[in-house]
Design an enzyme around this catalytic site. Structure first.
Site, PDB file in Angstrom:
ATOM      1  N   VAL A  13      -2.752   1.057  22.393  1.00  0.00           N
ATOM      2  CA  VAL A  13      -3.203   3.054  22.758  1.00  0.00           C
ATOM      3  C   VAL A  13      -4.176   2.817  23.299  1.00  0.00           C
ATOM      4  O   VAL A  13      -5.293   3.725  24.642  1.00  0.00           O
ATOM      5  CB  VAL A  13      -3.178   4.226  22.035  1.00  0.00           C
ATOM      6  CG1 VAL A  13      -3.866   5.317  21.996  1.00  0.00           C
ATOM      7  CG2 VAL A  13      -1.963   4.187  21.179  1.00  0.00           C
ATOM      8  N   LYS A 101      -2.085   9.588  13.413  1.00  0.00           N
ATOM      9  CA  LYS A 101      -0.362  10.934  12.836  1.00  0.00           C
ATOM     10  C   LYS A 101      -1.081  10.848  11.446  1.00  0.00           C
ATOM     11  O   LYS A 101      -0.776  11.872  11.223  1.00  0.00           O
ATOM     12  CB  LYS A 101       0.424  10.785  13.722  1.00  0.00           C
ATOM     13  CG  LYS A 101       0.897   9.395  13.023  1.00  0.00           C
ATOM     14  CD  LYS A 101       2.373   9.077  14.200  1.00  0.00           C
ATOM     15  CE  LYS A 101       2.945   7.558  14.522  1.00  0.00           C
ATOM     16  NZ  LYS A 101       3.645   6.707  15.476  1.00  0.00           N
ATOM     17  N   ILE A 132       3.981  14.610  25.266  1.00  0.00           N
ATOM     18  CA  ILE A 132       4.238  15.115  25.678  1.00  0.00           C
ATOM     19  C   ILE A 132       2.896  16.942  25.016  1.00  0.00           C
ATOM     20  O   ILE A 132       2.461  16.638  23.730  1.00  0.00           O
ATOM     21  CB  ILE A 132       5.351  15.503  24.360  1.00  0.00           C
ATOM     22  CG1 ILE A 132       6.334  15.164  24.493  1.00  0.00           C
ATOM     23  CG2 ILE A 132       6.055  17.187  24.837  1.00  0.00           C
ATOM     24  CD1 ILE A 132       7.280  14.655  23.810  1.00  0.00           C
ATOM     25  N   GLY A 183      11.387  -3.756  21.715  1.00  0.00           N
ATOM     26  CA  GLY A 183       9.337  -3.664  21.499  1.00  0.00           C
ATOM     27  C   GLY A 183       9.338  -2.473  21.192  1.00  0.00           C
ATOM     28  O   GLY A 183       8.477  -1.877  20.938  1.00  0.00           O
ATOM     29  N   LYS A 201       4.970  14.129  11.278  1.00  0.00           N
ATOM     30  CA  LYS A 201       4.198  13.895  12.503  1.00  0.00           C
ATOM     31  C   LYS A 201       4.899  16.036  11.965  1.00  0.00           C
ATOM     32  O   LYS A 201       4.670  16.573  12.185  1.00  0.00           O
ATOM     33  CB  LYS A 201       5.429  14.013  14.000  1.00  0.00           C
ATOM     34  CG  LYS A 201       4.471  12.775  14.687  1.00  0.00           C
ATOM     35  CD  LYS A 201       5.595  12.020  14.826  1.00  0.00           C
ATOM     36  CE  LYS A 201       5.206  10.266  15.687  1.00  0.00           C
ATOM     37  NZ  LYS A 201       6.170  10.256  16.359  1.00  0.00           N
ATOM     38  N   GLY A 299       4.167   4.713  23.674  1.00  0.00           N
ATOM     39  CA  GLY A 299       3.885   3.807  24.623  1.00  0.00           C
ATOM     40  C   GLY A 299       2.517   3.882  24.924  1.00  0.00           C
ATOM     41  O   GLY A 299       1.765   5.032  24.806  1.00  0.00           O
TER      42      GLY A 299
END
Lengths: 396, 396
Positions: A13, A101, A132, A183, A201, A299
């Site tokens: 990230v 998270k 999102i 992956g 989440k 991702g």
């Protein structure tokens, strides 16, 4: 004036944040209304091939003690040392945007309070649903609603596995193996497959929507490792898919009921069409009726997009505290017992002469029956009574 | 401190704003972080049964001259007098939140500039996609992306009609009649059916995403009144639905290409599953890949929810100017010609011995053929060459 920010962690990230920022720097600065740059990248490892050598540091204090740094992107993951670093940044008035998270699910209440006390922001759009936009819409755009329920497909790995089982008749084991080869799943897939990731989440969403911190240990969590191909096939006969649904609803007793479990969901619900590694969140409220948000839940660049969206917001917002706070609370007083979930249930039952009355026998030889308005305990009792081979709740 | 706001117009949306605000006043105030109340409701009509008699006024000046009113919800619709009223409010430093797509599509550039000059906000979340949070996510959460394309089902009436044609084999005329009977379509349905409503919404999205004002008259707009049942059936054979798609894409020549037209869309695209009066917006960007927003695009409470979300934001944001601005521009320099749209096309062609080479004849007797990479002009030429009975672009 130029806004300087730091990126903590240069893994998937964090490196995505650096890459996407420099790719779109010009348009990002236009949208932020100010010049922006990355001043530091914190990581203990060496990255000799990175074009941003001069920005790397191994010492967090370089960032903390630099007053020019007003905004920090935390992309390290895990509770420590992320918590200590984020806490220190907020206490010195630096806004923080995180993709972590676990950190938000365990310590969100504390960090939001510290941010407010120090007139800066703690943002975490990237912690749920990756690319999102869901956190900001939930607490801003939908702020006029009484939100009665939120339900989501919040884990891409399990959704990929269930999609392969449904569309390609693949067994759970084969689909998991494929996810690992691609992956999408870790070598130890427990956190995804057993629902712990989705649980974190839904904790964050529950805390945000209902204003009180919900801890992962308070949430009933069941994964997909027991879902069998014949149940996926039977669900299809019923016009349903099986999805790992993380949800939270308001109960009549004033508490809320969060849960993570595989459920049957009708193809008439748009969320049943959310396939592969995609995530979605469906929100029910008295103003909106229902609204769904859909996209890539993980991702490198999708998550980086969400982190950077928050960083841009910290640059625009300056001193206005825009992040919400939520209270710390004893979860026994606020989170309802899973047995108070009244639901419709699906039972796969013996076929032929052993089939219970009222069951439906499909030509494939699978027999099943559904029953309305049963609690968890009642469903388990009913399962024993019917000699059921499996039973699952139906999303309503 | 308490925030007082005014509601301009007490029609469907305006009365919804009042209703939803008082229903959820307590939680709205908690989320806004301040007490809030409606001080005025502007309407020329009488509402003797309203419990809010003391708030009604017929004179806009009562609102304009009251310094206690810092935020205004404009729910009148149409360009005038809405434009004059909104302009006057912004010039006196009152933030405005509007549901009026016509106003934003025609005058957004001017009003955003005035808002910025006067250090207040002009918000318009409700002008596109009703309850669906799309404006704020687009210019905030996705701000780090190079957005290459946005495509949406932005008109509920036409989506309802196309859904009935697809699922119930109803003719266009019968489906329109049903939509009118249910109150989804106006007596004069032109603005919906011919695509003008969707056009205004894609203008707003285009202006927001690409930073320059796109006017409705610059956008190629075709409605659904010519869509025939046999094309809906043929699309289904091809694994597609027909939807009225409003889209905008970046062109290689540096311009953008907005358009509204009925298109075939593959069932593999989640937007093909958006049915009835629901709307959806699909956004493509280099960070997010793709993200979709789904919900009710119209209606009293869904639209009111979006307006109130903006009003709450004006209360929280106070003096920070959070709304984006976009430039006024000669659209000839910025909006590409529709003939520069290269696309895949579907042609319905004669069956039997007259069928052109390479066409597919379905058992129902419908024959069709698809061709890649044709411009509008080339598709029209090809249609003549094939003696096609109909032709439509395919969404890619």
């Amino acid at each position: 004036m130029s806004v300087k920010f730091a990126v903590l962690g240069h893994g998937v990230v964090g490196s995505g944040v650096v890459e996407l920022f420099y790719k779109n720097k010009k348009s990002i600065e236009k949208r932020a209304g100010t010049e922006m740059d990355i001043k530091y990248i914190l990581d203990l490892r060496e990255f000799p091939d990175s074009p941003y050598q001069d920005k790397f540091t191994k010492d967090f204090k370089d960032i903390l003690n630099d007053d020019e740094v007003t905004s920090v992107a935390e992309c390290m993951g895990g509770v420590e040392p992320a918590f200590s670093f984020v806490k220190a940044c907020l206490e010195s008035g630096k806004s923080v945007s995180t993709s972590n998270k676990e950190l938000v699910a365990e310590k969100g209440d504390i960090l939001l309070r510290i941010a407010k006390e120090h007139n800066c922001n703690f943002f975490f759009e990237a912690s749920v649903g990756g690319a999102i936009p869901i956190i900001r819409p939930l607490h801003r755009c939908l702020a006029a609603n009484d939100i009665t329920k939120v339900a989501g497909i919040l884990n891409g790995t399990t959704n990929f596995i269930l999609t392969k089982m449904y569309h390609e008749n693949m067994s759970f084991e084969d689909a998991l193996k494929l996810a690992q080869d691609l992956g999408y799943a870790e070598k130890d897939p427990t956190a995804d497959v057993e629902g712990h990731d989705a649980c974190r989440k839904i904790c964050i969403i529950s805390s945000l929507v209902y204003g009180k911190h919900v801890y992962p240990r308070s949430v009933y969590t069941k994964g997909i490792s027991k879902v069998q191909l014949c149940d996926v096939a039977a669900a299809d006969v019923l016009g349903h898919a099986i999805k790992l649904i993380a949800s939270v609803r308001k109960q009549e007793n004033g508490k809320i009921l969060p849960a993570v479990m595989p459920m049957l969901i009708s193809h008439e619900n748009i969320m049943a069409g959310v396939n592969d590694v995609f995530n979605a969140v469906l929100v029910y409220g008295d103003g909106i009726d229902q609204t769904m948000f859909y996209g890539r839940g993980a991702g490198k660049l999708p998550t980086a997009s969400a982190v950077l969206g928050d960083v841009i917001e910290t640059a625009k917002a300056k001193d206005t505290v825009l992040s919400q706070t939520w209270e710390s609370i004893n979860n026994d007083l606020f989170v309802d017992d899973i047995d108070n979930l009244k639901n419709r249930w699906y039972f796969r039952v013996p076929a032929g002469s052993n089939a219970p009355e009222g069951s439906y026998e499909h030509e494939s030889g699978i027999s099943f029956i559904t029953k309305d308005e049963l609690t968890f305990t009642q469903a388990a009792e009913m399962s024993a009574e019917l000699n059921a081979l499996a039973f699952l709740p139906v999303f309503e």
